[in-house]
Design an enzyme around this catalytic site. Sequence first.
Site, PDB file in Angstrom:
ATOM      1  N   ARG A   1      19.548  62.351 -22.809  1.00  0.00           N
ATOM      2  CA  ARG A   1      19.359  61.236 -21.878  1.00  0.00           C
ATOM      3  C   ARG A   1      18.973  60.019 -22.710  1.00  0.00           C
ATOM      4  O   ARG A   1      18.085  60.093 -23.555  1.00  0.00           O
ATOM      5  CB  ARG A   1      18.283  61.580 -20.849  1.00  0.00           C
ATOM      6  CG  ARG A   1      18.633  62.828 -20.035  1.00  0.00           C
ATOM      7  CD  ARG A   1      17.662  63.047 -18.890  1.00  0.00           C
ATOM      8  NE  ARG A   1      17.863  64.343 -18.250  1.00  0.00           N
ATOM      9  CZ  ARG A   1      18.795  64.619 -17.361  1.00  0.00           C
ATOM     10  NH1 ARG A   1      19.647  63.666 -16.995  1.00  0.00           N
ATOM     11  NH2 ARG A   1      18.896  65.818 -16.829  1.00  0.00           N
TER      12      ARG A   1
ATOM     13  N   ARG B   1      42.910  69.097 -26.464  1.00  0.00           N
ATOM     14  CA  ARG B   1      44.250  69.687 -26.540  1.00  0.00           C
ATOM     15  C   ARG B   1      45.293  68.852 -25.809  1.00  0.00           C
ATOM     16  O   ARG B   1      46.429  68.721 -26.265  1.00  0.00           O
ATOM     17  CB  ARG B   1      44.212  71.117 -26.008  1.00  0.00           C
ATOM     18  CG  ARG B   1      43.364  72.024 -26.879  1.00  0.00           C
ATOM     19  CD  ARG B   1      43.631  73.480 -26.675  1.00  0.00           C
ATOM     20  NE  ARG B   1      43.020  74.275 -27.735  1.00  0.00           N
ATOM     21  CZ  ARG B   1      43.184  75.574 -27.880  1.00  0.00           C
ATOM     22  NH1 ARG B   1      43.963  76.233 -27.036  1.00  0.00           N
ATOM     23  NH2 ARG B   1      42.597  76.228 -28.863  1.00  0.00           N
TER      24      ARG B   1
ATOM     25  N   ALA C   1      19.705  84.931   2.117  1.00  0.00           N
ATOM     26  CA  ALA C   1      18.309  84.496   2.204  1.00  0.00           C
ATOM     27  C   ALA C   1      17.899  84.309   3.662  1.00  0.00           C
ATOM     28  O   ALA C   1      18.713  83.951   4.517  1.00  0.00           O
ATOM     29  CB  ALA C   1      18.120  83.196   1.431  1.00  0.00           C
TER      30      ALA C   1
ATOM     31  N   ASP D   1      25.459  61.266 -12.510  1.00  0.00           N
ATOM     32  CA  ASP D   1      25.480  59.881 -12.053  1.00  0.00           C
ATOM     33  C   ASP D   1      25.020  58.893 -13.118  1.00  0.00           C
ATOM     34  O   ASP D   1      25.590  57.812 -13.259  1.00  0.00           O
ATOM     35  CB  ASP D   1      24.658  59.727 -10.768  1.00  0.00           C
ATOM     36  CG  ASP D   1      23.230  60.220 -10.917  1.00  0.00           C
ATOM     37  OD1 ASP D   1      22.891  60.759 -11.981  1.00  0.00           O
ATOM     38  OD2 ASP D   1      22.455  60.056  -9.962  1.00  0.00           O
TER      39      ASP D   1
ATOM     40  N   GLY E   1      17.876  71.113  -7.986  1.00  0.00           N
ATOM     41  CA  GLY E   1      18.473  70.297  -6.943  1.00  0.00           C
ATOM     42  C   GLY E   1      17.513  69.194  -6.567  1.00  0.00           C
ATOM     43  O   GLY E   1      16.815  69.260  -5.567  1.00  0.00           O
ATOM     44  N   ARG E   2      17.469  68.161  -7.407  1.00  0.00           N
ATOM     45  CA  ARG E   2      16.492  67.083  -7.224  1.00  0.00           C
ATOM     46  C   ARG E   2      16.782  66.263  -5.979  1.00  0.00           C
ATOM     47  O   ARG E   2      15.895  65.987  -5.186  1.00  0.00           O
ATOM     48  CB  ARG E   2      16.489  66.185  -8.470  1.00  0.00           C
ATOM     49  CG  ARG E   2      15.452  65.075  -8.447  1.00  0.00           C
ATOM     50  CD  ARG E   2      15.570  64.256  -9.717  1.00  0.00           C
ATOM     51  NE  ARG E   2      16.911  63.706  -9.862  1.00  0.00           N
ATOM     52  CZ  ARG E   2      17.410  63.239 -11.002  1.00  0.00           C
ATOM     53  NH1 ARG E   2      16.693  63.301 -12.107  1.00  0.00           N
ATOM     54  NH2 ARG E   2      18.627  62.741 -11.056  1.00  0.00           N
TER      55      ARG E   2
ATOM     56  N   GLY F   1      22.014  66.181 -18.179  1.00  0.00           N
ATOM     57  CA  GLY F   1      21.772  67.622 -18.184  1.00  0.00           C
ATOM     58  C   GLY F   1      23.039  68.402 -18.470  1.00  0.00           C
ATOM     59  O   GLY F   1      24.109  68.074 -17.958  1.00  0.00           O
TER      60      GLY F   1
ATOM     61  N   ILE G   1      25.213  70.767 -12.634  1.00  0.00           N
ATOM     62  CA  ILE G   1      25.102  71.946 -11.774  1.00  0.00           C
ATOM     63  C   ILE G   1      24.683  71.577 -10.360  1.00  0.00           C
ATOM     64  O   ILE G   1      24.873  72.359  -9.428  1.00  0.00           O
ATOM     65  CB  ILE G   1      24.125  72.985 -12.354  1.00  0.00           C
ATOM     66  CG1 ILE G   1      22.681  72.456 -12.354  1.00  0.00           C
ATOM     67  CG2 ILE G   1      24.556  73.430 -13.742  1.00  0.00           C
ATOM     68  CD1 ILE G   1      21.651  73.522 -12.676  1.00  0.00           C
ATOM     69  N   ASP G   2      24.116  70.381 -10.166  1.00  0.00           N
ATOM     70  CA  ASP G   2      23.581  70.005  -8.852  1.00  0.00           C
ATOM     71  C   ASP G   2      24.656  69.743  -7.803  1.00  0.00           C
ATOM     72  O   ASP G   2      24.359  69.702  -6.609  1.00  0.00           O
ATOM     73  CB  ASP G   2      22.701  68.760  -8.967  1.00  0.00           C
ATOM     74  CG  ASP G   2      21.375  69.049  -9.656  1.00  0.00           C
ATOM     75  OD1 ASP G   2      21.079  70.238  -9.890  1.00  0.00           O
ATOM     76  OD2 ASP G   2      20.647  68.092  -9.969  1.00  0.00           O
TER      77      ASP G   2
END
Length: 337
Positions: free
Chosen positions: A72, A25, A186, A103, A170-171, A11, A126-127
Amino acid sequence: MKRIAVLTSGGDAPGMNAAIRAVVRKAISEGMEVYGINRGYAGMVDGDIFPLGSKEVGDKISRGGTFLYSARYPEFAQLEGQLAGIEQLKKHGIEGVVVIGGDGSYHGAMRLTEHGFPAVGIPGTIDNDIAGTDYTIGFDTAVNTAVEAIDKLRDTSSSHGRTFVVEVMGRNAGDIALWAGIASGADQIIVPEEEFDIHKVVSTIKDDFENRGKNHHIIVLAEGVMSGEAFAQQLKEAGDESDLRVTNLGHILRGGSPTARDRVIASWMGAHAVELLKEGKGGLAVGIRNEELVESPILGSAEDGALFSLTDEGNIVVNNPHKARLDYAALNRSLAQ
């Protein structure tokens, strides 16, 4: 080592381009040649490999996504796929590879190292679910994007007296939900690391509307728990009578220009990955701990599991000891807007 390659896999995450730029660079400054591999391991196997210079990475630091594209490619888990990729690396005279991803990408990098091609991993997801680092590239941007969206949802929620369930990515890790939930004030945060009682969730909603003088309620839900729609259905079945809406932020969290923090840590880690390859070191993952560069075995970084767990009292116990401890329950209720 005179020639290395860089790829992005899995991802996409904001800041990947900044990491690629730093790799290119830094390598050039060390007298090394750099090749880009399009589409991750799929591009490696297909031979979609080309030279990268300073011109190709100019003005890329502020761009989201990855200009090397990503894919993937489960076939790389098989020996046949690995050998095909290695054949292409040899064909192009490449001696080491920088792999930017999560991972699954790390497992591919380890296979390359085992076959004699030193590979160094940079955590890009991002997770924030890679051990061995406090933060992964893209996490900070994703949290900021989520907070901005939740702030806007709060406006409409309070205007109509509604309950909103906000589903975020967020799996296997609830980091985005946790941090975005705290930052946006929240009312409840539901993450994979903690079991929840749906009846207590409903009771909290009712308490806010009937006893605390609130006219809205925000629940941030990590997708690894269940979908927002399924969660909303459980709320209704458990007796929730509030005017309920569900919003799934989905892939919007992967997009956008990276934050300053993501640009900086991506640049640090990209440059350090080149330094490791220059020393002939492979099978390592670069990370940031206590604002300092570190490296750790790449396979351990991919397999250490959840980064935090929650006690019965609601305290967050971070399995990575270098992360801050946060009081989940106190922040959730006493600071909720």
